[in-house]
Write a protein that holds these residues in place. Structure first.
Motif, PDB file in Angstrom:
ATOM      1  N   ARG A  70     -22.329 -48.206  11.928  1.00  0.00           N
ATOM      2  CA  ARG A  70     -23.404 -47.980  12.899  1.00  0.00           C
ATOM      3  C   ARG A  70     -24.746 -47.726  12.244  1.00  0.00           C
ATOM      4  O   ARG A  70     -25.790 -48.185  12.726  1.00  0.00           O
ATOM      5  CB  ARG A  70     -23.049 -46.782  13.788  1.00  0.00           C
ATOM      6  CG  ARG A  70     -21.975 -47.049  14.820  1.00  0.00           C
ATOM      7  CD  ARG A  70     -21.648 -45.779  15.569  1.00  0.00           C
ATOM      8  NE  ARG A  70     -20.606 -45.985  16.579  1.00  0.00           N
ATOM      9  CZ  ARG A  70     -20.024 -45.006  17.256  1.00  0.00           C
ATOM     10  NH1 ARG A  70     -20.387 -43.750  17.046  1.00  0.00           N
ATOM     11  NH2 ARG A  70     -19.094 -45.270  18.146  1.00  0.00           N
ATOM     12  N   LYS A  71     -24.737 -47.000  11.141  1.00  0.00           N
ATOM     13  CA  LYS A  71     -25.996 -46.478  10.602  1.00  0.00           C
ATOM     14  C   LYS A  71     -26.477 -47.135   9.308  1.00  0.00           C
ATOM     15  O   LYS A  71     -27.683 -47.139   9.037  1.00  0.00           O
ATOM     16  CB  LYS A  71     -25.853 -44.970  10.372  1.00  0.00           C
ATOM     17  CG  LYS A  71     -25.553 -44.192  11.645  1.00  0.00           C
ATOM     18  CD  LYS A  71     -25.293 -42.716  11.356  1.00  0.00           C
ATOM     19  CE  LYS A  71     -24.938 -41.948  12.622  1.00  0.00           C
ATOM     20  NZ  LYS A  71     -24.633 -40.522  12.343  1.00  0.00           N
ATOM     21  N   SER A  72     -25.554 -47.685   8.521  1.00  0.00           N
ATOM     22  CA  SER A  72     -25.949 -48.109   7.175  1.00  0.00           C
ATOM     23  C   SER A  72     -26.002 -49.611   6.972  1.00  0.00           C
ATOM     24  O   SER A  72     -26.641 -50.077   6.033  1.00  0.00           O
ATOM     25  CB  SER A  72     -24.982 -47.511   6.136  1.00  0.00           C
ATOM     26  OG  SER A  72     -25.074 -46.101   6.140  1.00  0.00           O
ATOM     27  N   ARG A 121     -31.097 -57.466  16.604  1.00  0.00           N
ATOM     28  CA  ARG A 121     -30.075 -56.443  16.851  1.00  0.00           C
ATOM     29  C   ARG A 121     -29.556 -55.841  15.550  1.00  0.00           C
ATOM     30  O   ARG A 121     -29.291 -54.640  15.472  1.00  0.00           O
ATOM     31  CB  ARG A 121     -28.916 -57.061  17.645  1.00  0.00           C
ATOM     32  CG  ARG A 121     -27.783 -56.101  17.981  1.00  0.00           C
ATOM     33  CD  ARG A 121     -26.651 -56.832  18.690  1.00  0.00           C
ATOM     34  NE  ARG A 121     -26.150 -57.940  17.883  1.00  0.00           N
ATOM     35  CZ  ARG A 121     -25.301 -58.861  18.330  1.00  0.00           C
ATOM     36  NH1 ARG A 121     -24.862 -58.811  19.582  1.00  0.00           N
ATOM     37  NH2 ARG A 121     -24.900 -59.838  17.532  1.00  0.00           N
ATOM     38  N   SER A 122     -29.419 -56.664  14.508  1.00  0.00           N
ATOM     39  CA  SER A 122     -28.868 -56.175  13.246  1.00  0.00           C
ATOM     40  C   SER A 122     -29.758 -55.125  12.585  1.00  0.00           C
ATOM     41  O   SER A 122     -29.299 -54.370  11.728  1.00  0.00           O
ATOM     42  CB  SER A 122     -28.644 -57.345  12.274  1.00  0.00           C
ATOM     43  OG  SER A 122     -29.867 -57.831  11.745  1.00  0.00           O
ATOM     44  N   LEU A 123     -31.024 -55.067  12.978  1.00  0.00           N
ATOM     45  CA  LEU A 123     -31.969 -54.147  12.345  1.00  0.00           C
ATOM     46  C   LEU A 123     -32.306 -52.930  13.201  1.00  0.00           C
ATOM     47  O   LEU A 123     -33.046 -52.052  12.765  1.00  0.00           O
ATOM     48  CB  LEU A 123     -33.263 -54.894  12.009  1.00  0.00           C
ATOM     49  CG  LEU A 123     -33.219 -55.742  10.738  1.00  0.00           C
ATOM     50  CD1 LEU A 123     -34.323 -56.775  10.744  1.00  0.00           C
ATOM     51  CD2 LEU A 123     -33.323 -54.866   9.507  1.00  0.00           C
ATOM     52  N   VAL A 124     -31.757 -52.859  14.412  1.00  0.00           N
ATOM     53  CA  VAL A 124     -32.212 -51.832  15.353  1.00  0.00           C
ATOM     54  C   VAL A 124     -31.896 -50.417  14.883  1.00  0.00           C
ATOM     55  O   VAL A 124     -32.623 -49.476  15.203  1.00  0.00           O
ATOM     56  CB  VAL A 124     -31.638 -52.097  16.766  1.00  0.00           C
ATOM     57  CG1 VAL A 124     -30.153 -51.767  16.828  1.00  0.00           C
ATOM     58  CG2 VAL A 124     -32.425 -51.324  17.817  1.00  0.00           C
ATOM     59  N   ASN A 125     -30.836 -50.243  14.098  1.00  0.00           N
ATOM     60  CA  ASN A 125     -30.502 -48.903  13.597  1.00  0.00           C
ATOM     61  C   ASN A 125     -31.069 -48.639  12.206  1.00  0.00           C
ATOM     62  O   ASN A 125     -30.648 -47.692  11.525  1.00  0.00           O
ATOM     63  CB  ASN A 125     -28.986 -48.705  13.596  1.00  0.00           C
ATOM     64  CG  ASN A 125     -28.440 -48.437  14.981  1.00  0.00           C
ATOM     65  OD1 ASN A 125     -29.141 -47.916  15.843  1.00  0.00           O
ATOM     66  ND2 ASN A 125     -27.190 -48.801  15.219  1.00  0.00           N
ATOM     67  N   ASP A 126     -32.021 -49.481  11.779  1.00  0.00           N
ATOM     68  CA  ASP A 126     -32.682 -49.318  10.480  1.00  0.00           C
ATOM     69  C   ASP A 126     -31.669 -49.207   9.336  1.00  0.00           C
ATOM     70  O   ASP A 126     -31.698 -48.247   8.545  1.00  0.00           O
ATOM     71  CB  ASP A 126     -33.577 -48.078  10.507  1.00  0.00           C
ATOM     72  CG  ASP A 126     -34.564 -48.049   9.355  1.00  0.00           C
ATOM     73  OD1 ASP A 126     -34.890 -49.121   8.818  1.00  0.00           O
ATOM     74  OD2 ASP A 126     -34.989 -46.948   8.970  1.00  0.00           O
ATOM     75  N   PRO A 127     -30.759 -50.184   9.192  1.00  0.00           N
ATOM     76  CA  PRO A 127     -29.721 -50.127   8.160  1.00  0.00           C
ATOM     77  C   PRO A 127     -30.299 -50.354   6.769  1.00  0.00           C
ATOM     78  O   PRO A 127     -31.403 -50.888   6.616  1.00  0.00           O
ATOM     79  CB  PRO A 127     -28.779 -51.271   8.549  1.00  0.00           C
ATOM     80  CG  PRO A 127     -29.696 -52.271   9.180  1.00  0.00           C
ATOM     81  CD  PRO A 127     -30.704 -51.458   9.952  1.00  0.00           C
ATOM     82  N   ASP A 128     -29.546 -49.963   5.764  1.00  0.00           N
ATOM     83  CA  ASP A 128     -29.968 -50.187   4.379  1.00  0.00           C
ATOM     84  C   ASP A 128     -29.612 -51.590   3.900  1.00  0.00           C
ATOM     85  O   ASP A 128     -30.313 -52.168   3.077  1.00  0.00           O
ATOM     86  CB  ASP A 128     -29.287 -49.159   3.460  1.00  0.00           C
ATOM     87  CG  ASP A 128     -29.666 -47.736   3.809  1.00  0.00           C
ATOM     88  OD1 ASP A 128     -30.872 -47.462   3.936  1.00  0.00           O
ATOM     89  OD2 ASP A 128     -28.758 -46.898   3.974  1.00  0.00           O
ATOM     90  N   LEU A 129     -28.498 -52.128   4.412  1.00  0.00           N
ATOM     91  CA  LEU A 129     -27.962 -53.393   3.922  1.00  0.00           C
ATOM     92  C   LEU A 129     -27.681 -54.335   5.083  1.00  0.00           C
ATOM     93  O   LEU A 129     -27.017 -53.953   6.049  1.00  0.00           O
ATOM     94  CB  LEU A 129     -26.671 -53.132   3.131  1.00  0.00           C
ATOM     95  CG  LEU A 129     -25.871 -54.342   2.634  1.00  0.00           C
ATOM     96  CD1 LEU A 129     -26.682 -55.158   1.624  1.00  0.00           C
ATOM     97  CD2 LEU A 129     -24.547 -53.886   2.015  1.00  0.00           C
ATOM     98  N   ILE A 130     -28.167 -55.579   4.981  1.00  0.00           N
ATOM     99  CA  ILE A 130     -27.876 -56.615   5.962  1.00  0.00           C
ATOM    100  C   ILE A 130     -26.797 -57.534   5.395  1.00  0.00           C
ATOM    101  O   ILE A 130     -26.941 -58.059   4.292  1.00  0.00           O
ATOM    102  CB  ILE A 130     -29.133 -57.447   6.289  1.00  0.00           C
ATOM    103  CG1 ILE A 130     -30.274 -56.554   6.787  1.00  0.00           C
ATOM    104  CG2 ILE A 130     -28.799 -58.530   7.326  1.00  0.00           C
ATOM    105  CD1 ILE A 130     -29.986 -55.847   8.075  1.00  0.00           C
ATOM    106  N   LEU A 131     -25.728 -57.713   6.149  1.00  0.00           N
ATOM    107  CA  LEU A 131     -24.651 -58.628   5.785  1.00  0.00           C
ATOM    108  C   LEU A 131     -24.688 -59.801   6.750  1.00  0.00           C
ATOM    109  O   LEU A 131     -24.531 -59.613   7.963  1.00  0.00           O
ATOM    110  CB  LEU A 131     -23.292 -57.928   5.861  1.00  0.00           C
ATOM    111  CG  LEU A 131     -23.100 -56.689   4.982  1.00  0.00           C
ATOM    112  CD1 LEU A 131     -21.749 -56.042   5.268  1.00  0.00           C
ATOM    113  CD2 LEU A 131     -23.205 -57.050   3.502  1.00  0.00           C
ATOM    114  N   ALA A 132     -24.898 -60.994   6.234  1.00  0.00           N
ATOM    115  CA  ALA A 132     -25.033 -62.174   7.090  1.00  0.00           C
ATOM    116  C   ALA A 132     -23.981 -63.213   6.709  1.00  0.00           C
ATOM    117  O   ALA A 132     -23.929 -63.660   5.566  1.00  0.00           O
ATOM    118  CB  ALA A 132     -26.436 -62.764   6.951  1.00  0.00           C
ATOM    119  N   ASP A 133     -23.152 -63.579   7.690  1.00  0.00           N
ATOM    120  CA  ASP A 133     -22.046 -64.505   7.473  1.00  0.00           C
ATOM    121  C   ASP A 133     -22.346 -65.833   8.155  1.00  0.00           C
ATOM    122  O   ASP A 133     -22.189 -65.969   9.364  1.00  0.00           O
ATOM    123  CB  ASP A 133     -20.751 -63.892   8.021  1.00  0.00           C
ATOM    124  CG  ASP A 133     -19.514 -64.707   7.658  1.00  0.00           C
ATOM    125  OD1 ASP A 133     -19.660 -65.768   7.024  1.00  0.00           O
ATOM    126  OD2 ASP A 133     -18.403 -64.282   8.000  1.00  0.00           O
TER     127      ASP A 133
END
Length: 224
Positions: free
Chosen positions: A84-86, A156-168
């Motif tokens: 959820r957060k990272s 949507r993938s950035l809405v929780n301000d994550p540290d790492l984006i994983l894109a498949d």
């Protein structure tokens, strides 16, 4: 500091009497703020690796540290909090909820994570503007094109301000024109918000846009 540190990772599936080794003593390190691409044929283990990093599946051996968390040791509840957060997840399919508007779809992960409604909506609106779809925020997925839906998924993938984006394979279902648009927006978002990125793809052209490039063959990862 490493955003991702994988040491001798193994993933094995048991299918009846057969043991299928998907990833074999795989090691990988990506520093914070860097971008990386993993290429490989279908069935090479790319998506499996992303699922393990994303805490969607369990490893069989080795150690996996992501965003400062020992993923190999986390409980299911801890993995849920981590997801959820990272990390921000982008898949080949957009997975937008059909009964919710673009704005609501982007805001949902923030609401699930405990963000108040006003803040979640404001954040979602900002991100939808960033992907160039401010005029589509009240549209439902069925009212948007495939490329537009995938751009909403990026927001949507950035809405929780994550540290790492994983894109498949985020452009795997798109035509060439929309693929280029989504790719440009993805890299722009990563740069603007100073995120780390791990992308798996068949598209060799993308290896020219990242800091690190790897190739996965038969469960073995090699830097290119």
């Amino acid at each position: 500091m490493a955003i991702l540190d994988i040491q001798d990772l193994q993933k094995i599936y048991n299918t009846g009497s057969e043991e299928l080794k998907i990833l074999d003593n795989l090691s990988l390190q990506i520093e914070e703020g860097r971008s990386a691409v993993i290429t490989g044929e279908s069935g090479s283990g790319k998506s499996t690796l992303l699922n393990l990093i994303g805490g969607l599946d369990r490893i069989n051996g080795g150690k996996l540290y992501s965003c400062g968390f020992p993923i190999h040791d986390l409980s299911e509840k801890q993995l849920t909090d981590y997801r959820r957060k990272s990390i921000g997840l982008v898949f080949q399919s957009h997975y937008l909820l059909k009964d919710f508007t673009a704005l609501e779809n982007v805001a949902i992960p923030a609401r699930i994570a405990g963000t108040d409604k006003k803040t979640a909506i404001e954040r979602a609106g900002e991100l939808i503007n960033k992907v160039g779809l401010g005029d589509r925020r009240e549209h439902y997925p069925s009212q948007m094109s495939g490329g537009e839906r995938q751009r909403i998924a990026l927001a949507r993938s950035l809405v929780n301000d994550p540290d790492l984006i994983l894109a498949d394979e985020p452009t795997g279902n798109l035509d060439e024109k929309n693929s280029r648009i989504v790719e440009d927006i993805l890299f722009s978002l990563v740069e603007d918000y100073k995120k780390s990125l791990l992308l798996v793809t068949h598209n060799l052209i993308l290896t020219e846009r990242v800091d690190l490039s790897f190739h996965l063959t038969c469960g073995v990862l090699k830097e290119k």
